[in-house]
Design a protein around this motif. Structure first.
Motif, mmCIF file in Angstrom:
data_model
loop_
_atom_site.group_PDB
_atom_site.id
_atom_site.type_symbol
_atom_site.label_atom_id
_atom_site.label_comp_id
_atom_site.label_asym_id
_atom_site.label_seq_id
_atom_site.Cartn_x
_atom_site.Cartn_y
_atom_site.Cartn_z
ATOM 1 N N LYS A 175 33.123 38.085 25.274
ATOM 2 C CA LYS A 175 33.628 39.357 25.800
ATOM 3 C C LYS A 175 32.841 40.546 25.265
ATOM 4 O O LYS A 175 32.582 41.514 25.991
ATOM 5 N N ASP A 176 32.441 40.472 24.007
ATOM 6 C CA ASP A 176 31.721 41.610 23.410
ATOM 7 C C ASP A 176 30.407 41.877 24.147
ATOM 8 O O ASP A 176 30.044 43.026 24.381
ATOM 9 N N ARG A 177 29.696 40.813 24.499
ATOM 10 C CA ARG A 177 28.423 40.978 25.216
ATOM 11 C C ARG A 177 28.674 41.595 26.590
ATOM 12 O O ARG A 177 27.941 42.478 27.038
ATOM 13 N N VAL A 178 29.714 41.138 27.260
ATOM 14 C CA VAL A 178 30.060 41.685 28.576
ATOM 15 C C VAL A 178 30.399 43.172 28.466
ATOM 16 O O VAL A 178 29.903 44.005 29.229
ATOM 17 N N LYS A 179 31.234 43.480 27.489
ATOM 18 C CA LYS A 179 31.668 44.868 27.315
ATOM 19 C C LYS A 179 30.489 45.775 26.949
ATOM 20 O O LYS A 179 30.344 46.880 27.504
ATOM 21 N N GLU A 180 29.651 45.301 26.039
ATOM 22 C CA GLU A 180 28.492 46.101 25.627
ATOM 23 C C GLU A 180 27.525 46.329 26.786
ATOM 24 O O GLU A 180 26.939 47.409 26.930
ATOM 25 N N THR A 181 27.366 45.301 27.617
ATOM 26 C CA THR A 181 26.457 45.424 28.767
ATOM 27 C C THR A 181 26.984 46.445 29.767
ATOM 28 O O THR A 181 26.237 47.311 30.254
ATOM 29 N N ILE A 182 28.269 46.365 30.077
ATOM 30 C CA ILE A 182 28.857 47.319 31.021
ATOM 31 C C ILE A 182 28.751 48.738 30.474
ATOM 32 O O ILE A 182 28.393 49.675 31.209
ATOM 33 N N LEU A 183 29.047 48.896 29.189
ATOM 34 C CA LEU A 183 28.974 50.228 28.578
ATOM 35 C C LEU A 183 27.537 50.762 28.604
ATOM 36 O O LEU A 183 27.303 51.945 28.893
ATOM 37 N N SER A 184 26.585 49.882 28.332
ATOM 38 C CA SER A 184 25.180 50.294 28.377
ATOM 39 C C SER A 184 24.782 50.723 29.784
ATOM 40 O O SER A 184 24.144 51.770 29.973
ATOM 41 N N TYR A 185 25.184 49.934 30.781
ATOM 42 C CA TYR A 185 24.890 50.293 32.173
ATOM 43 C C TYR A 185 25.587 51.604 32.552
ATOM 44 O O TYR A 185 25.025 52.440 33.269
ATOM 45 N N ARG A 199 38.225 36.092 32.718
ATOM 46 C CA ARG A 199 39.215 36.973 32.090
ATOM 47 C C ARG A 199 38.562 37.942 31.105
ATOM 48 O O ARG A 199 39.038 39.052 30.900
ATOM 49 N N ILE A 200 37.448 37.515 30.488
ATOM 50 C CA ILE A 200 36.762 38.419 29.562
ATOM 51 C C ILE A 200 36.241 39.668 30.282
ATOM 52 O O ILE A 200 36.191 40.755 29.702
ATOM 53 N N LEU A 201 35.857 39.516 31.544
ATOM 54 C CA LEU A 201 35.380 40.669 32.318
ATOM 55 C C LEU A 201 36.524 41.636 32.567
ATOM 56 O O LEU A 201 36.387 42.857 32.363
ATOM 57 N N TRP A 202 37.656 41.098 33.005
ATOM 58 C CA TRP A 202 38.808 41.974 33.299
ATOM 59 C C TRP A 202 39.300 42.647 32.018
ATOM 60 O O TRP A 202 39.667 43.828 32.047
ATOM 61 N N LYS A 203 39.286 41.906 30.914
ATOM 62 C CA LYS A 203 39.731 42.493 29.634
ATOM 63 C C LYS A 203 38.763 43.591 29.190
ATOM 64 O O LYS A 203 39.190 44.670 28.745
ATOM 65 N N ALA A 204 37.457 43.328 29.314
ATOM 66 C CA ALA A 204 36.457 44.324 28.921
ATOM 67 C C ALA A 204 36.610 45.601 29.737
ATOM 68 O O ALA A 204 36.551 46.715 29.196
ATOM 69 N N LEU A 205 36.840 45.452 31.030
ATOM 70 C CA LEU A 205 36.998 46.628 31.897
ATOM 71 C C LEU A 205 38.266 47.401 31.551
ATOM 72 O O LEU A 205 38.258 48.639 31.510
ATOM 73 N N ASP A 244 37.690 57.433 35.752
ATOM 74 C CA ASP A 244 37.452 58.280 36.925
ATOM 75 C C ASP A 244 36.212 57.851 37.701
ATOM 76 O O ASP A 244 36.115 58.068 38.908
ATOM 77 N N ASP A 245 35.269 57.234 36.995
ATOM 78 C CA ASP A 245 34.005 56.855 37.627
ATOM 79 C C ASP A 245 33.992 55.425 38.162
ATOM 80 O O ASP A 245 33.273 55.120 39.109
ATOM 81 N N PHE A 246 34.785 54.546 37.568
ATOM 82 C CA PHE A 246 34.671 53.108 37.827
ATOM 83 C C PHE A 246 35.304 52.691 39.160
ATOM 84 O O PHE A 246 36.362 53.183 39.559
ATOM 85 N N GLN A 247 34.642 51.741 39.826
ATOM 86 C CA GLN A 247 35.202 51.086 40.997
ATOM 87 C C GLN A 247 34.716 49.643 41.042
ATOM 88 O O GLN A 247 33.548 49.356 40.755
ATOM 89 N N LEU A 248 35.614 48.715 41.368
ATOM 90 C CA LEU A 248 35.277 47.302 41.520
ATOM 91 C C LEU A 248 35.262 46.971 43.005
ATOM 92 O O LEU A 248 36.293 47.057 43.680
ATOM 93 N N LYS A 249 34.102 46.589 43.530
ATOM 94 C CA LYS A 249 33.980 46.240 44.945
ATOM 95 C C LYS A 249 33.998 44.720 45.104
ATOM 96 O O LYS A 249 33.195 44.014 44.488
#
Length: 425
Positions: A382-392, A260-266, A278-283
């Motif tokens: 969740k913060d680590r997940v969110k920060e990682t996605i944002l960094s990527y 759930r932390i992944l879905w919340k971060a996204l 506009d850029d994001f897609q979940l496959k």
């Protein structure tokens, strides 16, 4: 050449992760002076099919077959879809199980011990006893799950005295779905007894992780060797990188793997970060449970989902290499610390960054860190997940999203087969 009889249930055209380990060992064993002979069911009920894998079976390998009685074939008369999901390990949330699903799980756990392929044991032992004597077999290897195949090896050792190796691709009574089988006290005790007997009777055990090795040392004094899964050289057409910022989950997405932390971060990044929506897609590539899809809908992420379903192994590898970020999710429990998903190693050589979420002290987290192939987070971070996605994402925007792996060669299928061959000599 030494002759080794490999008893496996999963073999092409079976799809999914269960087939890869021994398909690749068989491919490389002859290079190390060992002739593999493969014993498989003649009429299996595979939940997933990948006919392209037939092309990877060496033409010179001897394959022998014996008919199997498949309870899953009987169950499919009542519901083919439910049977297929349960046999592939996708077990519905306990609160949402239908009466038929509860009945199927109870039957699987209590009437077919250790599993639904137990009816293959007796005819296989009778047939293979003679085959071993007539064909100069030096060693028998059984690989599970299904763990009933280890009973074949155990009985063959009892009757012929042949050297027998039990390979555990996954644990037996501590595997994630074991608790979901609605076991009676008698059935739970019987599973434990068979597990212990197999581990005490085998000449030695093979396991895929250090944690499993430690767990099994509490059960048996027999030697236990760790040979992980790995990657092979894949000669396939490389697709260009996705234009979208794609996060791809490849493989079965079980109900218990619901971060759930992944879905919340996204969902937060979609609201907060300019251009992200506009850029994001979940496959989603592979079988995905209904509970996962419902949670994605709950966080209003459904419009961003590309649900591709099950694809061939070849196409899965192509998707790994073309996606921007690869998701690796494991169940958050003490029992799953030892699980190292086979796809991890293909992920690592895909040259794409990995975002992994799993239990504390997970074995695969150590591998990701040592190889510099991605970032690992716990289910409550969740913060680590969110920060990682944002960094990527920012690296993606700069067209500079890549990884710089180290030490991958130790996980090549050829190197791993050499380790196995050294144990067999």
């Amino acid at each position: 050449m030494k002759k080794v009889l490999i008893i496996t249930y999963y073999w092409p055209p079976a799809g999914g992760p269960g087939v890869q380990r021994w398909l690749k060992f068989v491919k490389y064993l002859p290079e190390f002076g060992i002739e593999p002979v493969v014993y498989i069911p003649e009429n299996p009920t595979y939940p997933l099919l990948d006919t392209k894998l037939l092309d990877e079976v060496p033409s010179e390998v001897t394959i022998i077959k014996k008919k199997i009685t498949e309870p899953y074939a009987w169950a499919s008369v009542f519901s083919k879809n439910k049977t297929k999901k349960i046999s592939s390990g996708i077990i519905p949330n306990k609160r949402k199980q239908s009466f038929l699903e509860r009945l199927m799980l109870w039957t699987r756990g209590n009437l077919f011990i250790p599993d639904a392929r137990v009816l293959w044991v007796k005819p296989s032992v009778t047939f293979l006893q003679r085959y071993i004597k007539e064909n100069g077999i030096d060693t028998v290897i059984t690989t599970g799950p299904p763990h009933s195949l280890h009973l074949i090896g155990m009985h063959l050792k009892e009757k012929t005295g042949i050297r027998w190796i039990a390979d555990f691709r996954d644990p037996w009574t501590t595997i994630g779905y074991h608790k979901a089988l609605k076991l009676s006290d008698y059935a739970a005790r019987k599973h434990k007894e068979l597990e212990s007997k197999v581990m005490q009777e085998a000449d030695f055990l093979l396991v895929t992780s250090n944690t499993t090795q430690k767990e099994f040392k509490a059960i048996t004094s027999r030697p236990i060797h760790v040979i992980t899964n790995g990657y092979d050289v894949e000669n396939i057409t490389r697709l260009p990188l996705d234009e979208k910022f794609t996060l791809a989950h490849i493989g079965s997405f079980l109900s218990e793997r619901n971060p759930r932390i992944l879905w919340k971060a996204l969902s937060e990044l979609i609201k907060e970060e300019p251009d992200f929506k506009d850029d994001f897609q979940l496959k989603l590539i592979g079988a995905t449970s209904q509970e996962i899809l419902e949670t994605i809908e709950e966080f209003r992420l459904s419009p961003y989902v590309k649900n591709m379903g099950y694809v061939s192994h070849q196409e899965a590898v192509q998707q790994q290499r073309s996606s921007q970020v690869l998701l690796l999710i494991e169940i958050d429990s003490e029992e799953t610390k030892s699980i190292i998903p086979g796809k991890l190693f293909e992920y690592m050589v895909s040259e794409r960054p990995i975002l992994a979420i799993g239990p504390e002290d997970a074995d695969f987290a150590t591998i990701i860190k040592q190889t510099n192939t991605g970032v690992f987070a716990l289910y409550d971070d969740k913060d680590r997940v969110k920060e990682t996605i944002l960094s990527y994402y920012r690296l993606y925007k700069d067209q500079n999203l890549k990884v710089y792996p180290v030490g991958l060669q130790q996980y090549s299928r050829k190197n791993l087969t050499k380790q196995l061959a050294d144990l067999l000599k």
